[in-house]
Write a protein that holds these residues in place. Structure first.
Motif, PDB file in Angstrom:
ATOM      1  N   ALA A 225       0.813  -1.218   0.000  1.00  0.00           N
ATOM      2  CA  ALA A 225       0.000   0.000   0.000  1.00  0.00           C
ATOM      3  C   ALA A 225       0.846   1.266   0.000  1.00  0.00           C
ATOM      4  O   ALA A 225       0.380   2.328  -0.420  1.00  0.00           O
ATOM      5  N   HIS A 226       2.092   1.166   0.480  1.00  0.00           N
ATOM      6  CA  HIS A 226       2.912   2.367   0.631  1.00  0.00           C
ATOM      7  C   HIS A 226       4.106   2.439  -0.316  1.00  0.00           C
ATOM      8  O   HIS A 226       4.650   3.522  -0.550  1.00  0.00           O
ATOM      9  N   THR A 227       4.532   1.289  -0.857  1.00  0.00           N
ATOM     10  CA  THR A 227       5.709   1.290  -1.734  1.00  0.00           C
ATOM     11  C   THR A 227       5.448   0.640  -3.083  1.00  0.00           C
ATOM     12  O   THR A 227       6.288   0.761  -3.988  1.00  0.00           O
ATOM     13  N   GLY A 228       4.335  -0.066  -3.237  1.00  0.00           N
ATOM     14  CA  GLY A 228       4.065  -0.761  -4.486  1.00  0.00           C
ATOM     15  C   GLY A 228       4.716  -2.119  -4.574  1.00  0.00           C
ATOM     16  O   GLY A 228       4.562  -2.817  -5.583  1.00  0.00           O
ATOM     17  N   SER A 229       5.442  -2.531  -3.537  1.00  0.00           N
ATOM     18  CA  SER A 229       6.084  -3.845  -3.512  1.00  0.00           C
ATOM     19  C   SER A 229       5.229  -4.808  -2.706  1.00  0.00           C
ATOM     20  O   SER A 229       4.923  -4.541  -1.539  1.00  0.00           O
ATOM     21  N   LEU A 230       4.852  -5.937  -3.311  1.00  0.00           N
ATOM     22  CA  LEU A 230       3.945  -6.877  -2.651  1.00  0.00           C
ATOM     23  C   LEU A 230       4.631  -7.754  -1.607  1.00  0.00           C
ATOM     24  O   LEU A 230       3.954  -8.477  -0.883  1.00  0.00           O
ATOM     25  N   ASN A 231       5.940  -7.713  -1.545  1.00  0.00           N
ATOM     26  CA  ASN A 231       6.648  -8.336  -0.429  1.00  0.00           C
ATOM     27  C   ASN A 231       8.025  -7.695  -0.321  1.00  0.00           C
ATOM     28  O   ASN A 231       8.444  -6.905  -1.176  1.00  0.00           O
ATOM     29  N   VAL A 232       8.728  -8.039   0.744  1.00  0.00           N
ATOM     30  CA  VAL A 232      10.008  -7.378   1.007  1.00  0.00           C
ATOM     31  C   VAL A 232      11.064  -7.788  -0.011  1.00  0.00           C
ATOM     32  O   VAL A 232      12.009  -7.027  -0.284  1.00  0.00           O
ATOM     33  N   HIS A 233      10.932  -8.972  -0.610  1.00  0.00           N
ATOM     34  CA  HIS A 233      11.892  -9.396  -1.625  1.00  0.00           C
ATOM     35  C   HIS A 233      11.745  -8.552  -2.893  1.00  0.00           C
ATOM     36  O   HIS A 233      12.739  -8.232  -3.551  1.00  0.00           O
ATOM     37  N   SER A 234      10.532  -8.207  -3.243  1.00  0.00           N
ATOM     38  CA  SER A 234      10.298  -7.312  -4.372  1.00  0.00           C
ATOM     39  C   SER A 234      10.882  -5.933  -4.087  1.00  0.00           C
ATOM     40  O   SER A 234      11.481  -5.294  -4.966  1.00  0.00           O
ATOM     41  N   PHE A 235      10.720  -5.461  -2.856  1.00  0.00           N
ATOM     42  CA  PHE A 235      11.273  -4.180  -2.427  1.00  0.00           C
ATOM     43  C   PHE A 235      12.795  -4.184  -2.613  1.00  0.00           C
ATOM     44  O   PHE A 235      13.375  -3.271  -3.212  1.00  0.00           O
ATOM     45  N   ALA A 236      13.452  -5.234  -2.108  1.00  0.00           N
ATOM     46  CA  ALA A 236      14.913  -5.329  -2.218  1.00  0.00           C
ATOM     47  C   ALA A 236      15.345  -5.476  -3.670  1.00  0.00           C
ATOM     48  O   ALA A 236      16.383  -4.943  -4.074  1.00  0.00           O
ATOM     49  N   ALA A 237      14.550  -6.192  -4.467  1.00  0.00           N
ATOM     50  CA  ALA A 237      14.878  -6.365  -5.881  1.00  0.00           C
ATOM     51  C   ALA A 237      14.830  -5.036  -6.627  1.00  0.00           C
ATOM     52  O   ALA A 237      15.643  -4.788  -7.531  1.00  0.00           O
ATOM     53  N   SER A 264      17.182   8.595 -13.631  1.00  0.00           N
ATOM     54  CA  SER A 264      16.082   7.892 -12.995  1.00  0.00           C
ATOM     55  C   SER A 264      16.571   6.876 -11.981  1.00  0.00           C
ATOM     56  O   SER A 264      15.956   6.672 -10.936  1.00  0.00           O
ATOM     57  N   ALA A 265      17.709   6.244 -12.281  1.00  0.00           N
ATOM     58  CA  ALA A 265      18.191   5.150 -11.431  1.00  0.00           C
ATOM     59  C   ALA A 265      18.909   5.627 -10.187  1.00  0.00           C
ATOM     60  O   ALA A 265      18.996   4.885  -9.203  1.00  0.00           O
ATOM     61  N   ILE A 266      19.424   6.843 -10.185  1.00  0.00           N
ATOM     62  CA  ILE A 266      20.318   7.271  -9.109  1.00  0.00           C
ATOM     63  C   ILE A 266      19.596   7.434  -7.768  1.00  0.00           C
ATOM     64  O   ILE A 266      20.215   7.512  -6.716  1.00  0.00           O
ATOM     65  N   ARG A 267      18.280   7.478  -7.805  1.00  0.00           N
ATOM     66  CA  ARG A 267      17.478   7.468  -6.571  1.00  0.00           C
ATOM     67  C   ARG A 267      16.380   6.428  -6.748  1.00  0.00           C
ATOM     68  O   ARG A 267      15.513   6.578  -7.605  1.00  0.00           O
ATOM     69  N   ALA A 268      16.436   5.379  -5.951  1.00  0.00           N
ATOM     70  CA  ALA A 268      15.436   4.315  -6.044  1.00  0.00           C
ATOM     71  C   ALA A 268      14.181   4.759  -5.303  1.00  0.00           C
ATOM     72  O   ALA A 268      14.208   4.952  -4.088  1.00  0.00           O
ATOM     73  N   ASP A 269      13.099   4.951  -6.039  1.00  0.00           N
ATOM     74  CA  ASP A 269      11.828   5.402  -5.452  1.00  0.00           C
ATOM     75  C   ASP A 269      10.840   4.251  -5.406  1.00  0.00           C
ATOM     76  O   ASP A 269      10.353   3.810  -6.445  1.00  0.00           O
ATOM     77  N   MET A 270      10.565   3.775  -4.222  1.00  0.00           N
ATOM     78  CA  MET A 270       9.565   2.736  -4.032  1.00  0.00           C
ATOM     79  C   MET A 270       8.272   3.404  -3.578  1.00  0.00           C
ATOM     80  O   MET A 270       8.158   3.850  -2.432  1.00  0.00           O
ATOM     81  N   GLN A 271       7.292   3.486  -4.482  1.00  0.00           N
ATOM     82  CA  GLN A 271       6.034   4.146  -4.165  1.00  0.00           C
ATOM     83  C   GLN A 271       4.949   3.648  -5.113  1.00  0.00           C
ATOM     84  O   GLN A 271       5.234   3.029  -6.134  1.00  0.00           O
ATOM     85  N   ILE A 272       3.695   3.930  -4.757  1.00  0.00           N
ATOM     86  CA  ILE A 272       2.568   3.562  -5.610  1.00  0.00           C
ATOM     87  C   ILE A 272       2.533   4.517  -6.790  1.00  0.00           C
ATOM     88  O   ILE A 272       2.570   5.741  -6.616  1.00  0.00           O
ATOM     89  N   GLU A 273       2.469   3.960  -7.976  1.00  0.00           N
ATOM     90  CA  GLU A 273       2.367   4.772  -9.179  1.00  0.00           C
ATOM     91  C   GLU A 273       1.140   4.352  -9.971  1.00  0.00           C
ATOM     92  O   GLU A 273       0.783   3.166  -9.979  1.00  0.00           O
ATOM     93  N   PRO A 274       0.466   5.300 -10.624  1.00  0.00           N
ATOM     94  CA  PRO A 274      -0.683   4.934 -11.458  1.00  0.00           C
ATOM     95  C   PRO A 274      -0.257   3.977 -12.566  1.00  0.00           C
ATOM     96  O   PRO A 274       0.872   4.016 -13.047  1.00  0.00           O
TER      97      PRO A 274
END
Length: 305
Positions: A225-237, A264-274
């Protein structure tokens, strides 16, 4: 470093050279008597409203380097012409932060306008300015699939969000009013595994049984709900994907230029995007494919927290 404003006990460590300061920059600057840094003329207290989301991290492997990570909950900005972003998410910057600029402010006699401006300039280079270069030590660490730093950051973010739970409920962020289909389906699947409604789309909240002891399904729903990653492994990936792209963009996104992808890559943004038409045509991003190689690689090496 930075004592007495930051002590040894204010750092959480992974054991592989990565440490995260549990005090945000606001909690370091305010005891120094610094409430306004000049980021905005219209905001007389920008430290409290902006630096509360940014945290120091340290990497000690081949030398020592520092960086900054942003962990933002759903926010509201009240100062006209000034906003640090309402929507939640995590941003890991791969630009090195010269921590000595902050350390200098720890001594009262050094809190001059010139030194404060030098700190602000360094902060903005890490957090927002374009045409910055990544710190090699940071890139090497996050590109190492064995590194646990992204997992520590995700855990710290979950703990920060749990402070917002009231009566067993955490409101869904604004961007979840119309969640991407991928997120909705994933969270419905997590509800099914949990055997109860964790994500309640009707009431626009997450149901949390015990904020101090999240179940796996609860943690996944909060992250989704807050990063768009459905689990922590996706977040780390996703973090590793960005880090890898800094040195090998063509292997990841061959259809656009190096300079465009680097910014775009120099800052990893984990968030919900349309949802975007390009994603609908090309398929999910590789770090959002739970059965994809990037996520499965994380799963093989790192057990679920």
């Amino acid at each position: 470093m930075l004592e007495p404003y930051v002590s040894t006990g204010d750092w959480a460590s992974t054991g592989d050279g990565f440490s995260l300061c549990t005090k945000c920059l606001a909690e370091i600057l305010l005891p120094m008597g610094i409430r306004h840094t000049g980021l905005s003329d219209s905001n007389p207290a920008d430290v409290e409203s902006f630096y509360d989301d940014w945290y120091l991290y340290r990497i000690e492997r081949d030398g020592v380097c520092f960086g900054l990570v942003k962990m933002r909950e759903q926010e509201r900005d009240y100062f006209p012409g000034y906003a640090d972003g309402d929507d939640p998410g995590v941003t890991i910057s791969f630009v090195g932060f010269p921590v000595e600029k902050l350390e200098l402010l720890g001594e009262k006699e050094n809190r001059t306008p010139e030194n404060l401006q030098a700190f602000v300039d360094a902060f903005r280079n890490v957090t927002e300015r374009r045409r910055q270069r990544h710190e090699p030590g940071i890139q090497r660490y996050f590109s190492d699939v064995r590194s646990r730093g992204a997992y520590l950051i995700a855990d710290a973010y979950l703990k920060k969000l749990m402070e917002k739970v009231q009566n067993g409920q955490l409101p869904l962020p604004d961007r979840m009013r119309r969640p991407p289909r991928r997120i909705r389906k994933g969270m419905e699947a997590l509800n099914a595994v949990a055997g109860r409604t964790v994500c309640d789309f009707a009431r626009k909240c997450l149901h949390i049984a015990d904020p101090s002891n999240l179940s796996r399904e609860e943690a996944c729903c909060v992250l989704a709900a807050h990063t768009g990653s459905l689990n922590v492994h996706s977040f780390a990936a996703e973090v590793r994907f960005h880090s890898d792209a800094l040195i090998s963009p063509a292997a990841r996104i061959p259809v656009i230029g190096h300079a465009i992808w680097y910014e775009s890559a120099i800052r990893a943004d984990m968030q919900i995007e349309p949802e975007k038409w390009l994603e609908a045509v090309l398929g999910l991003k590789p770090y959002h494919r739970l059965n994809g190689a990037l996520v499965r690689c994380q799963q093989r090496i790192h057990a679920d927290p």
